[in-house]
Write a protein that holds these residues in place. Structure first.
Motif, PDB file in Angstrom:
ATOM      1  N   CYS A  22     -55.251 -26.424  37.925  1.00 41.42           N
ATOM      2  CA  CYS A  22     -55.275 -25.176  37.180  1.00 41.42           C
ATOM      3  C   CYS A  22     -55.508 -24.001  38.127  1.00 41.42           C
ATOM      4  N   CYS A  25     -59.136 -22.228  36.393  1.00 38.86           N
ATOM      5  CA  CYS A  25     -60.462 -22.839  36.513  1.00 38.86           C
ATOM      6  C   CYS A  25     -60.543 -23.895  37.607  1.00 38.86           C
ATOM      7  N   CYS A  56     -53.188 -26.092  31.773  1.00 39.12           N
ATOM      8  CA  CYS A  56     -54.470 -26.758  31.977  1.00 39.12           C
ATOM      9  C   CYS A  56     -54.902 -27.466  30.690  1.00 39.12           C
ATOM     10  N   CYS A  61     -59.151 -23.400  28.106  1.00 39.42           N
ATOM     11  CA  CYS A  61     -58.609 -22.726  29.294  1.00 39.42           C
ATOM     12  C   CYS A  61     -57.109 -22.472  29.126  1.00 39.42           C
TER      13      CYS A  61
HETATM   14 ZN   LIG Z   1     -58.065 -24.425  33.547  1.00 38.88          ZN
END
Ligand SMILES: [Zn+2]
Length: 83
Positions: A22, A25, A56, A61
């Protein structure tokens, strides 16, 4: 050469996995390219197209991801070629 735009999911050999990281994050998961290629819309995708469609999986997220090839068994020449 840009391997992301020249490799299709189905070109990736057995035993190789895609590392999906990702961009937001940093959460990392692994996907089986052959399995991804079974999904609707991804059958003939190049890696950059698959990258654009994947998100993700972390709850809340759903950020954009980056794909990288991950070898089960290290082949130094090939990894060096990608660097
Ligand atoms: Zn993420």
């Amino acid at each position: 050469m840009n391997w992301r735009t020249e490799l299709q999911l189905t070109d990736i050999g057995e035993g190789e996995r895609l590392e999906v990281t990702c961009r937001i994050c940093g959460h990392t998961r692994y996907e089986d390219p052959q399995e991804l290629a079974q999904r609707p819309g991804l059958e003939f995708s190049y890696l950059d197209e698959a990258e654009a469609q994947l998100i993700c999986h972390r709850r809340g997220c759903r950020g954009a991801v980056r794909l990288a090839l991950s070898m089960e068994t290290e082949t130094e020449g090939f990894i060096g070629g990608l660097a």
